[in-house]
Design a protein around this motif. Structure first.
Motif, mmCIF file in Angstrom:
data_model
loop_
_atom_site.group_PDB
_atom_site.id
_atom_site.type_symbol
_atom_site.label_atom_id
_atom_site.label_comp_id
_atom_site.label_asym_id
_atom_site.label_seq_id
_atom_site.Cartn_x
_atom_site.Cartn_y
_atom_site.Cartn_z
ATOM 1 N N UNK A 54 0.843 -1.196 0.000
ATOM 2 C CA UNK A 54 0.000 0.000 0.000
ATOM 3 C C UNK A 54 0.878 1.245 0.000
ATOM 4 N N UNK A 55 0.615 2.135 -0.934
ATOM 5 C CA UNK A 55 1.343 3.389 -1.010
ATOM 6 C C UNK A 55 0.328 4.524 -1.000
ATOM 7 N N UNK A 56 0.580 5.453 -0.124
ATOM 8 C CA UNK A 56 -0.313 6.588 0.049
ATOM 9 C C UNK A 56 0.249 7.813 -0.667
ATOM 10 N N UNK A 57 -0.602 8.482 -1.432
ATOM 11 C CA UNK A 57 -0.254 9.785 -1.971
ATOM 12 C C UNK A 57 -0.718 10.784 -0.925
ATOM 13 N N UNK A 58 0.221 11.320 -0.163
ATOM 14 C CA UNK A 58 -0.100 12.247 0.920
ATOM 15 C C UNK A 58 -0.066 13.658 0.336
ATOM 16 N N UNK A 59 -1.241 14.223 0.155
ATOM 17 C CA UNK A 59 -1.382 15.504 -0.523
ATOM 18 C C UNK A 59 -1.335 16.639 0.498
ATOM 19 N N UNK A 60 -0.335 17.498 0.350
ATOM 20 C CA UNK A 60 -0.147 18.645 1.233
ATOM 21 C C UNK A 60 -0.442 19.897 0.420
ATOM 22 N N UNK A 61 -1.425 20.668 0.868
ATOM 23 C CA UNK A 61 -1.877 21.839 0.114
ATOM 24 C C UNK A 61 -1.579 23.109 0.904
ATOM 25 N N UNK A 62 -0.932 24.050 0.244
ATOM 26 C CA UNK A 62 -0.706 25.371 0.826
ATOM 27 C C UNK A 62 -1.104 26.438 -0.179
ATOM 28 N N UNK A 63 -1.550 27.568 0.341
ATOM 29 C CA UNK A 63 -1.753 28.751 -0.482
ATOM 30 C C UNK A 63 -0.624 29.717 -0.155
ATOM 31 N N UNK A 64 -0.497 30.748 -0.937
ATOM 32 C CA UNK A 64 0.590 31.702 -0.733
ATOM 33 C C UNK A 64 0.591 32.281 0.682
ATOM 34 N N UNK A 65 -0.581 32.595 1.220
ATOM 35 C CA UNK A 65 -0.626 33.192 2.557
ATOM 36 C C UNK A 65 -0.270 32.196 3.654
ATOM 37 N N UNK A 66 -0.322 30.909 3.382
ATOM 38 C CA UNK A 66 0.033 29.893 4.375
ATOM 39 C C UNK A 66 1.545 29.666 4.458
#
Length: 147
Positions: free
Chosen positions: A94-106
């Motif tokens: 099992x392989x997880x695609x760990x999605x990390x989301x940032x916006x410019x202000x973050x």
């Protein structure tokens, strides 16, 4: 094409609104074999995010996971921050695609040590290099000791 190359190729095809940068960060970058990899950290930097954009991201990653899943390997997507490990499927990796989301202000709240680590161990897939967004120029004593 090996599994690592397939992951990269599929992620490059993602169509995400407001995308400024899409990179893979962490151990996936440096490891040669998938045997020691449980997750692939996918780092997105967006100009902004709303409900529709977030839904699109979830749908796009679901499609990628379906395409990458094979008889031997199951891919899943995880959108929660933190060290969540993929579920176990008997007889399959099992392989997880760990999605990390940032916006410019973050981005301003990212620690310099995290920023440096991500800058040093990343593969740019779309948009600009994360080094254009993440600053790692000054380190406090605390960051150097704890980092």
């Amino acid at each position: 094409m090996n599994t690592k190359q397939k992951v990269i190729a599929e992620l490059k095809k993602l169509q995400i609104p407001n995308l400024l940068s899409l990179s893979i960060i962490g151990s996936f970058v440096t490891k040669r074999k998938l045997s020691g990899i449980e997750d692939v950290n996918v780092y997105l930097i967006l100009s902004n995010i709303d409900t529709r954009t977030y839904q699109t991201i979830m749908e796009e990653f679901k499609k990628v996971c379906e395409k990458l899943t094979s008889e031997d390997v199951v891919f899943t997507a995880e959108f929660r921050p933190g060290p969540f490990k993929p579920g176990f499927k008997e007889g399959k990796k099992c392989i997880q695609l760990h999605v990390l989301i940032n916006t410019l202000d973050m981005l301003a709240s990212k620690s310099n040590m995290v920023a440096l680590d991500w800058k040093l161990s990343s593969i740019k897939l779309k948009g600009k290099e994360i080094s254009k967004f993440l600053k790692a120029d000054k380190f406090s004593r605390h960051e150097l000791v704890d980092g």
